[in-house]
Every structure is written in structure tokens, then in C-alpha cells.
Write a protein that holds these residues in place. Structure first.
Motif, PDB file in Angstrom:
ATOM      1  N   LEU A 107      -3.171   9.736  -1.593  1.00  0.00           N
ATOM      2  CA  LEU A 107      -2.421   8.707  -0.870  1.00  0.00           C
ATOM      3  C   LEU A 107      -2.481   8.950   0.635  1.00  0.00           C
ATOM      4  O   LEU A 107      -2.440   8.000   1.429  1.00  0.00           O
ATOM      5  N   GLY A 108      -2.581  10.228   1.024  1.00  0.00           N
ATOM      6  CA  GLY A 108      -2.746  10.550   2.437  1.00  0.00           C
ATOM      7  C   GLY A 108      -4.043   9.987   2.985  1.00  0.00           C
ATOM      8  O   GLY A 108      -4.090   9.482   4.118  1.00  0.00           O
ATOM      9  N   LEU A 109      -5.119  10.050   2.185  1.00  0.00           N
ATOM     10  CA  LEU A 109      -6.391   9.460   2.605  1.00  0.00           C
ATOM     11  C   LEU A 109      -6.272   7.941   2.755  1.00  0.00           C
ATOM     12  O   LEU A 109      -6.784   7.360   3.710  1.00  0.00           O
ATOM     13  N   VAL A 110      -5.606   7.314   1.781  1.00  0.00           N
ATOM     14  CA  VAL A 110      -5.404   5.861   1.854  1.00  0.00           C
ATOM     15  C   VAL A 110      -4.599   5.511   3.101  1.00  0.00           C
ATOM     16  O   VAL A 110      -4.944   4.573   3.840  1.00  0.00           O
ATOM     17  N   LYS A 111      -3.555   6.265   3.327  1.00  0.00           N
ATOM     18  CA  LYS A 111      -2.669   6.014   4.476  1.00  0.00           C
ATOM     19  C   LYS A 111      -3.411   6.179   5.800  1.00  0.00           C
ATOM     20  O   LYS A 111      -3.245   5.379   6.727  1.00  0.00           O
ATOM     21  N   ASN A 164       2.986  -1.607   7.924  1.00  0.00           N
ATOM     22  CA  ASN A 164       3.960  -1.671   6.828  1.00  0.00           C
ATOM     23  C   ASN A 164       3.424  -0.998   5.568  1.00  0.00           C
ATOM     24  O   ASN A 164       4.182  -0.422   4.787  1.00  0.00           O
ATOM     25  N   VAL A 165       2.111  -1.031   5.360  1.00  0.00           N
ATOM     26  CA  VAL A 165       1.518  -0.328   4.212  1.00  0.00           C
ATOM     27  C   VAL A 165       1.659   1.180   4.404  1.00  0.00           C
ATOM     28  O   VAL A 165       1.974   1.906   3.457  1.00  0.00           O
ATOM     29  N   VAL A 166       1.416   1.658   5.618  1.00  0.00           N
ATOM     30  CA  VAL A 166       1.567   3.090   5.906  1.00  0.00           C
ATOM     31  C   VAL A 166       2.991   3.549   5.606  1.00  0.00           C
ATOM     32  O   VAL A 166       3.204   4.577   4.957  1.00  0.00           O
ATOM     33  N   LYS A 167       3.968   2.769   6.048  1.00  0.00           N
ATOM     34  CA  LYS A 167       5.369   3.140   5.814  1.00  0.00           C
ATOM     35  C   LYS A 167       5.693   3.152   4.331  1.00  0.00           C
ATOM     36  O   LYS A 167       6.418   4.037   3.843  1.00  0.00           O
ATOM     37  N   PHE A 168       5.145   2.201   3.589  1.00  0.00           N
ATOM     38  CA  PHE A 168       5.430   2.151   2.154  1.00  0.00           C
ATOM     39  C   PHE A 168       4.758   3.314   1.431  1.00  0.00           C
ATOM     40  O   PHE A 168       5.339   3.891   0.507  1.00  0.00           O
ATOM     41  N   LEU A 169       3.562   3.680   1.854  1.00  0.00           N
ATOM     42  CA  LEU A 169       2.874   4.828   1.248  1.00  0.00           C
ATOM     43  C   LEU A 169       3.627   6.123   1.545  1.00  0.00           C
ATOM     44  O   LEU A 169       3.706   7.016   0.682  1.00  0.00           O
TER      45      LEU A 169
END
Length: 365
Positions: A41-45, A52-57
Motif C-alpha cells: 500500500l505504501g508503493l500505491v500511495k 484524498n486517495v493518499v489520505k485514505f490509504l
């Protein structure tokens, strides 16, 4: 102090309150898999440009840390997830699904690098869920955590598919027209942040296509004897197709179709359907045309703090805010409403989406 201690050289490790546990123990396997998931998930982030996606991840990563603590110290009451975290995932799934039409086929990961990484994270999430079930059978577990892990994989799947959709739209921009490309990216960013405004974000090309298709749509509807609305003959054909699919799903349902004004056209009750499903299906069909969106989409907007919070209390309780209702469209024209009740909101919504796709086929015959 060195990072290595040599205490695990023999293949043993410890949990918070237990020592000398084999590294092959199901709990250790679960903890390691969740750690792997958090890193993915860190890679995705790190690769996303959506704030907003970063905050949700990051919210998900923090929740996974809580899950790990709960596994390591199951009797500590400080380590537990709120039901609100499961709800948050469901709302985000519904929000993303309302932004695009998901393809009804098996997806090969790798359409884009970003979505491929999300799919990797999704498969790790599923593996973590399987280890969680194994731990639950041996040591007991937390129901909310199991629900959360199940929804998390669903969220990552939908996020990957929306990313494919978004990236595809970007690639279709004309490179010579940088201003137009920038406008397209701005619209995609706003769509993620404001799903209610997504319907207003069609470009000039979409508007031109709408104008070109409108005459054709009306001609087809006129040929079917249903200018601007679904008629009984078309409704019966549609219900027949939906019923066959519902039987394949093992989902006895009530299928209701109404006009764009919300007046009933046809209602079909399958053998074994719940008695209450008749009224619910009718209300779902009515709601879909009353608010001009699916009831699944409305559900996401009707949560506390949402644009339509409290809407289910309006119109004498005729509005439904869980999945299964969808406006029937011919092109961009709403010709009626479809309501299905028989399973979970997600199952009813899936069946309703199938009905919309079948409608397209019927109109092309």
C-alpha cells in the motif's frame, strides 16, 4: 543497539505476551502477510497523485497496524476496529463505482503500472484474509476485522479498475492541445473528490455525441412503441432476461419496472422471493427515477455529512438508500426505473446493472 538480536535464528519468535512461538505459526504468517500488504500500500500511495486517495490509504495502513496489534495481543481491548471503518470502505467503494461503468468480464492486471500495483496489493490482502480465517479457527477472532479485510480487497479492486478507466481517458487526450489535456485531468481529479458532480463533467466531445445519438435513441424507442419511456412489451422482455440471470445467481427476487414519472409498468415476483421484497423493489425503481441515479450511488451520498443525508425520510418514506434501484437509460435518456429486491444491496445492484446492459441489447435488436 544493533537491529539484529540473533534470538530468531532457531526459527522461533514471540508475540506480545507469548514467547517461543514457531515462525511457521498461523499468527506469525498472518502478521507477516499484513506487514507485506502495508508495504505494498505504501508503493500505491507513493505513486498516486490524488491527495484524498493518499489520505485514505494512510487511514487503511493505520487500521492494519491496529489489526496486527490485535493479533499479537488479542485480549487487549485497546486494539479493535470500529464498525465505522468497514462502513468507510463500503462508502468509498460505492463512490468509485458511481464514477464509471465497470466491465463485466475477467480483468487481466497490467493495463497501467499504477493499477497493476493496486492489484498486487489486492492479492496480498486476499492472502491476509485467508490467514485471518485460519487464525480465527484456531484462536478465535474479531468479526469486524474479518469484515474489514474482506472489504479492503474489494476496495483495492475497484480502485485499480477506476485507475485503468482514468488513465485510459488521459491517453485519449490530444497531445497537441495541452489546454484540453489539462482540463481533462482537472475533471478526473474533481471526480474523485466530488462524485456528485461527476455527471456535470462531460467534455465537449461527449456533448456532441449525445446530440448525435439522441435522434437515433428516440427513433428506436418510437419503433418499440415506447417513445421516451419503457412500455409493457419491453418491460416483459427485460424482466424475462433478468429473471434468468437471477436464477443463475440463486437469488429469488422481485423485479419492478416503472415509468420515468415513477408509475408502475410491471412487477414480477419470482418463486421463493421474500414477501417484503415486493414493496422494496417498487420503491427502489421509484427512487432511481426520482433522484436520477442508482440507489447504490444515493446510498453513498446519504450518509451522515453527505449531500443527501436524511433523504430516506422524505417523500413519505418512498425513497430507498440501498442498492438495487437503477434508472433505465437509452443513450442518455431515462426511459424508466428498475428496482430489484432479493439479496444484499450489492447483489441487487449487480443484478440491476445487468438489466441495464440487457436493455441496451434489446434496444439494438
Amino acid at each position: 543497539m544493533s537491529i539484529y538480536t540473533r534470538t530468531g535464528d532457531s526459527g522461533m519468535t514471540s508475540l506480545m505476551k507469548e514467547k517461543n512461538i514457531s515462525k511457521s505459526d498461523d499468527r506469525i504468517q498472518l502478521l507477516g502477510t499484513i506487514d507485506e500488504l502495508t508495504s505494498n500500500l505504501g508503493l500505491v500511495k507513493a505513486d498516486t497523485d490524488q491527495t484524498n486517495v493518499v489520505k485514505f490509504l494512510e487511514r487503511i495502513q493505520n487500521n492494519l497496524m491496529t489489526v496486527m496489534a490485535k493479533v499479537a495481543d488479542p485480549f487487549n481491548k485497546d486494539y479493535r476496529l470500529s464498525k465505522d471503518e468497514v462502513t468507510a470502505l463500503e462508502q468509498e467503494i460505492n463512490r468509485l463505482e458511481s464514477l464509471f461503468e465497470r466491465e463485466k468480464k475477467f480483468i487481466l492486471p497490467g493495463k497501467t503500472r499504477r493499477s497493476a500495483q493496486m492489484d498486487v496489493a489486492r492479492t496480498v490482502a486476499r492472502r491476509a484474509e485467508r490467514w485471518l480465517v485460519a487464525v480465527d479457527k484456531k484462536y478465535g477472532g474479531d468479526l469486524i476485522i474479518k469484515q474489514y479485510m474482506n472489504r479492503l480487497a474489494d476496495y483495492l479492486y475497484v480502485l485499480a479498475r477506476y485507475t485503468d478507466y482514468s488513465e485510459s481517458n488521459r491517453q485519449q487526450d490530444q497531445p497537441a492541445d495541452s489546454q484540453k489535456s489539462q482540463e481533462k485531468r482537472t475533471q478526473e481529479t474533481a471526480a474523485l473528490q466530488n462524485p456528485a458532480g461527476d455527471a456535470q463533467m462531460k467534455g465537449q466531445d461527449g456533448m456532441q455525441m449525445k446530440e448525435m445519438n439522441e435522434a437515433l435513441v428516440q427513433a428506436v424507442l418510437h419503433r418499440l412503441g415506447t417513445p421516451g419511456r419503457v412500455g409493457l412489451d419491453l418491460a416483459k422482455k427485460l424482466i424475462e432476461k433478468i429473471e434468468l440471470h437471477a436464477l443463475q445467481m440463486g437469488l429469488p427476487s422481485v423485479i419492478a419496472i416503472c415509468t420515468p414519472e415513477g408509475n408502475p409498468v410491471a412487477v414480477h415476483v419470482m418463486d421463493g422471493a421474500f414477501l417484503a421484497s415486493f414493496d422494496i423493489a417498487m420503491k427502489k425503481a421509484y427512487t432511481s427515477v426520482a433522484v436520477k441515479m442508482s440507489t447504490m450511488e444515493l446510498s453513498a451520498l446519504a450518509q451522515p455529512g453527505g449531500t443527501f443525508y436524511g433523504v430516506d425520510k422524505a417523500d413519505n418514506g418512498r425513497l430507498i438508500i440501498f442498492g438495487g434501484g437503477i434508472p433505465l437509460k437509452a443513450g442518455d435518456t431515462i426511459i424508466g426505473g428498475l428496482g430489484i429486491s432479493g439479496g444484499t444491496g450489492e447483489q441487487d445492484h449487480e443484478l440491476a446493472q445487468y438489466g441495464q446492459q440487457i436493455l441496451k441489447d434489446l434496444l439494438q435488436q
